[in-house]
Motif scaffolding. Structure first.
Motif, PDB file in Angstrom:
ATOM      1  N   ALA A   4       9.395 -31.918  47.446  1.00  0.00           N
ATOM      2  CA  ALA A   4      10.610 -32.745  47.365  1.00  0.00           C
ATOM      3  C   ALA A   4      11.527 -32.249  46.254  1.00  0.00           C
ATOM      4  CB  ALA A   4      10.238 -34.215  47.151  1.00  0.00           C
ATOM      5  N   ARG A   5      12.267 -31.193  46.541  1.00  0.00           N
ATOM      6  CA  ARG A   5      13.304 -30.760  45.603  1.00  0.00           C
ATOM      7  C   ARG A   5      14.465 -31.736  45.668  1.00  0.00           C
ATOM      8  NH1 ARG A   5      13.644 -25.543  43.575  1.00  0.00           N
ATOM      9  NH2 ARG A   5      15.894 -25.696  43.640  1.00  0.00           N
ATOM     10  N   TYR A   6      14.995 -32.073  44.500  1.00  0.00           N
ATOM     11  CA  TYR A   6      16.122 -33.003  44.550  1.00  0.00           C
ATOM     12  C   TYR A   6      17.405 -32.272  44.938  1.00  0.00           C
ATOM     13  CZ  TYR A   6      15.752 -31.898  39.463  1.00  0.00           C
ATOM     14  OH  TYR A   6      15.583 -31.307  38.233  1.00  0.00           O
ATOM     15  N   PRO A   7      18.356 -33.001  45.554  1.00  0.00           N
ATOM     16  CA  PRO A   7      19.480 -32.344  46.233  1.00  0.00           C
ATOM     17  C   PRO A   7      20.563 -31.781  45.317  1.00  0.00           C
ATOM     18  CG  PRO A   7      19.678 -34.720  46.418  1.00  0.00           C
ATOM     19  CD  PRO A   7      18.346 -34.462  45.789  1.00  0.00           C
ATOM     20  N   THR A   8      20.613 -32.217  44.072  1.00  0.00           N
ATOM     21  CA  THR A   8      21.653 -31.760  43.161  1.00  0.00           C
ATOM     22  C   THR A   8      21.039 -30.868  42.094  1.00  0.00           C
ATOM     23  OG1 THR A   8      22.843 -33.845  43.491  1.00  0.00           O
ATOM     24  CG2 THR A   8      23.507 -32.495  41.613  1.00  0.00           C
ATOM     25  N   ALA A   9      21.645 -29.725  41.819  1.00  0.00           N
ATOM     26  CA  ALA A   9      21.092 -28.786  40.850  1.00  0.00           C
ATOM     27  C   ALA A   9      20.961 -29.443  39.480  1.00  0.00           C
ATOM     28  CB  ALA A   9      21.978 -27.544  40.752  1.00  0.00           C
ATOM     29  N   ARG A  10      19.899 -29.101  38.782  1.00  0.00           N
ATOM     30  CA  ARG A  10      19.640 -29.706  37.466  1.00  0.00           C
ATOM     31  C   ARG A  10      20.796 -29.438  36.499  1.00  0.00           C
ATOM     32  NH1 ARG A  10      16.861 -27.174  33.515  1.00  0.00           N
ATOM     33  NH2 ARG A  10      15.862 -25.775  35.026  1.00  0.00           N
ATOM     34  N   ARG A  11      21.380 -28.239  36.546  1.00  0.00           N
ATOM     35  CA  ARG A  11      22.496 -27.941  35.642  1.00  0.00           C
ATOM     36  C   ARG A  11      23.688 -28.851  35.920  1.00  0.00           C
ATOM     37  NH1 ARG A  11      22.721 -21.281  35.370  1.00  0.00           N
ATOM     38  NH2 ARG A  11      20.608 -20.974  34.534  1.00  0.00           N
ATOM     39  N   THR A  12      23.934 -29.120  37.195  1.00  0.00           N
ATOM     40  CA  THR A  12      25.031 -30.014  37.555  1.00  0.00           C
ATOM     41  C   THR A  12      24.762 -31.417  37.037  1.00  0.00           C
ATOM     42  OG1 THR A  12      25.506 -28.725  39.544  1.00  0.00           O
ATOM     43  CG2 THR A  12      26.363 -30.975  39.477  1.00  0.00           C
ATOM     44  N   LEU A  13      23.533 -31.883  37.224  1.00  0.00           N
ATOM     45  CA  LEU A  13      23.165 -33.209  36.728  1.00  0.00           C
ATOM     46  C   LEU A  13      23.326 -33.292  35.210  1.00  0.00           C
ATOM     47  CD1 LEU A  13      19.933 -33.865  38.833  1.00  0.00           C
ATOM     48  CD2 LEU A  13      22.115 -35.070  39.061  1.00  0.00           C
ATOM     49  N   MET A  14      22.918 -32.239  34.502  1.00  0.00           N
ATOM     50  CA  MET A  14      23.043 -32.258  33.050  1.00  0.00           C
ATOM     51  C   MET A  14      24.497 -32.301  32.612  1.00  0.00           C
ATOM     52  SD  MET A  14      20.195 -32.565  31.507  1.00  0.00           S
ATOM     53  CE  MET A  14      20.911 -32.327  29.866  1.00  0.00           C
ATOM     54  N   ASN A  15      25.361 -31.562  33.306  1.00  0.00           N
ATOM     55  CA  ASN A  15      26.784 -31.610  32.978  1.00  0.00           C
ATOM     56  C   ASN A  15      27.339 -33.009  33.185  1.00  0.00           C
ATOM     57  OD1 ASN A  15      26.981 -28.897  32.280  1.00  0.00           O
ATOM     58  ND2 ASN A  15      27.480 -28.254  34.362  1.00  0.00           N
ATOM     59  N   GLN A  16      26.938 -33.663  34.265  1.00  0.00           N
ATOM     60  CA  GLN A  16      27.372 -35.035  34.514  1.00  0.00           C
ATOM     61  C   GLN A  16      26.845 -35.983  33.446  1.00  0.00           C
ATOM     62  OE1 GLN A  16      25.956 -35.753  38.500  1.00  0.00           O
ATOM     63  NE2 GLN A  16      27.530 -34.485  39.463  1.00  0.00           N
ATOM     64  N   TRP A  17      25.616 -35.750  33.015  1.00  0.00           N
ATOM     65  CA  TRP A  17      25.014 -36.604  31.979  1.00  0.00           C
ATOM     66  C   TRP A  17      25.760 -36.441  30.658  1.00  0.00           C
ATOM     67  CZ3 TRP A  17      22.367 -35.388  27.372  1.00  0.00           C
ATOM     68  CH2 TRP A  17      21.705 -36.466  26.781  1.00  0.00           C
ATOM     69  N   TYR A  18      26.091 -35.205  30.287  1.00  0.00           N
ATOM     70  CA  TYR A  18      26.851 -34.986  29.058  1.00  0.00           C
ATOM     71  C   TYR A  18      28.186 -35.724  29.107  1.00  0.00           C
ATOM     72  CZ  TYR A  18      23.715 -31.256  27.464  1.00  0.00           C
ATOM     73  OH  TYR A  18      22.633 -30.542  27.032  1.00  0.00           O
ATOM     74  N   GLU A  19      28.861 -35.661  30.248  1.00  0.00           N
ATOM     75  CA  GLU A  19      30.141 -36.346  30.388  1.00  0.00           C
ATOM     76  C   GLU A  19      29.970 -37.858  30.279  1.00  0.00           C
ATOM     77  OE1 GLU A  19      31.896 -35.107  34.039  1.00  0.00           O
ATOM     78  OE2 GLU A  19      32.149 -33.010  33.419  1.00  0.00           O
ATOM     79  N   GLN A  20      28.944 -38.391  30.930  1.00  0.00           N
ATOM     80  CA  GLN A  20      28.723 -39.833  30.886  1.00  0.00           C
ATOM     81  C   GLN A  20      28.394 -40.299  29.468  1.00  0.00           C
ATOM     82  OE1 GLN A  20      25.027 -42.101  32.110  1.00  0.00           O
ATOM     83  NE2 GLN A  20      26.254 -42.418  33.969  1.00  0.00           N
ATOM     84  N   GLN A  21      27.577 -39.529  28.774  1.00  0.00           N
ATOM     85  CA  GLN A  21      27.176 -39.911  27.420  1.00  0.00           C
ATOM     86  C   GLN A  21      28.258 -39.603  26.381  1.00  0.00           C
ATOM     87  OE1 GLN A  21      24.121 -41.496  26.870  1.00  0.00           O
ATOM     88  NE2 GLN A  21      24.078 -41.473  29.107  1.00  0.00           N
ATOM     89  N   GLN A  22      29.257 -38.826  26.795  1.00  0.00           N
ATOM     90  CA  GLN A  22      30.354 -38.440  25.910  1.00  0.00           C
ATOM     91  C   GLN A  22      29.840 -37.723  24.651  1.00  0.00           C
ATOM     92  OE1 GLN A  22      32.619 -42.073  25.270  1.00  0.00           O
ATOM     93  NE2 GLN A  22      33.799 -41.751  27.142  1.00  0.00           N
ATOM     94  N   ILE A  23      28.946 -36.786  24.895  1.00  0.00           N
ATOM     95  CA  ILE A  23      28.444 -35.974  23.799  1.00  0.00           C
ATOM     96  C   ILE A  23      28.662 -34.515  24.142  1.00  0.00           C
ATOM     97  CG2 ILE A  23      26.707 -37.647  23.055  1.00  0.00           C
ATOM     98  CD1 ILE A  23      24.615 -36.082  24.566  1.00  0.00           C
ATOM     99  N   PRO A  24      28.857 -33.658  23.138  1.00  0.00           N
ATOM    100  CA  PRO A  24      29.088 -32.227  23.406  1.00  0.00           C
ATOM    101  C   PRO A  24      27.815 -31.543  23.873  1.00  0.00           C
ATOM    102  CG  PRO A  24      28.941 -32.615  21.044  1.00  0.00           C
ATOM    103  CD  PRO A  24      28.930 -33.971  21.700  1.00  0.00           C
ATOM    104  N   LYS A  25      27.995 -30.499  24.660  1.00  0.00           N
ATOM    105  CA  LYS A  25      26.846 -29.706  25.076  1.00  0.00           C
ATOM    106  C   LYS A  25      26.279 -28.953  23.879  1.00  0.00           C
ATOM    107  CE  LYS A  25      28.660 -28.857  29.730  1.00  0.00           C
ATOM    108  NZ  LYS A  25      29.050 -27.812  30.695  1.00  0.00           N
ATOM    109  N   PRO A  26      24.959 -28.732  23.873  1.00  0.00           N
ATOM    110  CA  PRO A  26      24.372 -27.961  22.763  1.00  0.00           C
ATOM    111  C   PRO A  26      24.761 -26.497  22.877  1.00  0.00           C
ATOM    112  CG  PRO A  26      22.726 -28.412  24.447  1.00  0.00           C
ATOM    113  CD  PRO A  26      23.956 -29.187  24.842  1.00  0.00           C
ATOM    114  N   LEU A  27      24.577 -25.777  21.791  1.00  0.00           N
ATOM    115  CA  LEU A  27      24.834 -24.336  21.807  1.00  0.00           C
ATOM    116  C   LEU A  27      23.894 -23.650  22.785  1.00  0.00           C
ATOM    117  CD1 LEU A  27      25.254 -23.680  17.980  1.00  0.00           C
ATOM    118  CD2 LEU A  27      27.058 -23.824  19.697  1.00  0.00           C
ATOM    119  N   PRO A  28      24.358 -22.587  23.455  1.00  0.00           N
ATOM    120  CA  PRO A  28      23.567 -21.968  24.521  1.00  0.00           C
ATOM    121  C   PRO A  28      22.447 -21.065  24.026  1.00  0.00           C
ATOM    122  CG  PRO A  28      25.612 -20.780  24.229  1.00  0.00           C
ATOM    123  CD  PRO A  28      25.678 -21.955  23.296  1.00  0.00           C
ATOM    124  N   PHE A  29      21.429 -21.671  23.418  1.00  0.00           N
ATOM    125  CA  PHE A  29      20.242 -20.891  23.086  1.00  0.00           C
ATOM    126  C   PHE A  29      19.064 -21.828  23.024  1.00  0.00           C
ATOM    127  CE2 PHE A  29      20.394 -22.714  18.952  1.00  0.00           C
ATOM    128  CZ  PHE A  29      21.643 -22.526  18.425  1.00  0.00           C
TER     129      PHE A  29
END
Length: 232
Positions: free
Chosen positions: A207-232
């Protein structure tokens, strides 16, 4: 800036760039001539750096190239050692072992003076708190990597029990708790779960979920109104 430091900085610039970067751009960032960049790149290539490209087109680090640990500064090594020690104390046994192996690989490749600094590093990590059942953590990390749904029973802070099917997105390591960030099918929204309150956890292998995890994380960052962490 000394030439040795410039060479290390040049390696970092090439490693961080996802697209070919021209010698002129590199020269501007390092405040040297284009001719110096050509000489520096030739030197790095002679020393084994897998730099692809040519003059007038641009340069890029070959995919999969790993910088030798001997290129780390003393402070970078301190940060690396502290981070690996924290993982060996706080993470589940599988991840803790990987951190110890990683640190061992770095130590084996260092020159003697830097190896001595790592061995006698003075930044220590305190005793670990029991954040969650190790088996559950290992299952969660596997589900995260494969983007699979999971099902579990959950007991909230008031002692109420509920059954959940969620799409795991991330694990947050806090000092006293390990938190699962997930999309909850029951609530149709993002939810945060303390991993030590999960039980009867099952990974739904097909049961793979239908939305990519990266997309979900981007939506979560927007909802929480917090900046994304540095890419490392």
């Amino acid at each position: 800036m000394s030439r040795s430091k410039r060479l290390l900085t040049l390696l970092d610039l090439l490693r961080q760039s996802r697209r070919p970067i021209t010698a002129r751009q590199l020269a501007q960032q390092l405040n040297v001539s284009v001719r110096s960049i050509y000489r520096d790149i030739a030197t790095l290539q002679e020393q084994g750096a897998q730099i692809e490209g040519e003059a007038g087109v641009g340069y890029q680090m070959a995919s999969g190239f790993w910088l030798p640990p001997l290129n780390f500064t003393s402070q970078e090594l301190e940060a690396l050692v502290l981070g690996m020690r924290w993982v060996t104390r706080q993470a589940d046994p599988e991840l803790a072992h990987s951190a110890a192996v990683c640190l061992g690989k770095v130590l084996s490749e260092l020159p003697d003076d830097l190896a001595d600094e790592v061995t006698h590093n003075t930044l220590l990590v305190g005793p670990a708190a029991s954040l969650a059942d190790d088996d559950n953590v290992a299952c969660l990390r596997a589900a995260l990597q494969a983007e699979l749904k999971i099902e579990f029973q959950y007991q909230d802070h008031a002692g109420r029990n509920s059954q959940r099917v969620v799409w795991p997105m991330a694990l947050g390591y806090f000092q006293t708790a390990l938190m699962l960030i997930a999309w909850c099918e029951t609530r149709q929204d993002f939810r945060h779960f303390r991993v030590d309150r999960l039980y009867d956890l099952v990974v739904k292998d097909q049961a793979r979920y239908p939305t990519a995890r990266r997309t979900l994380m981007n939506q979560w960052y927007e909802q929480q109104q917090i900046p994304k962490p540095l890419p490392f």
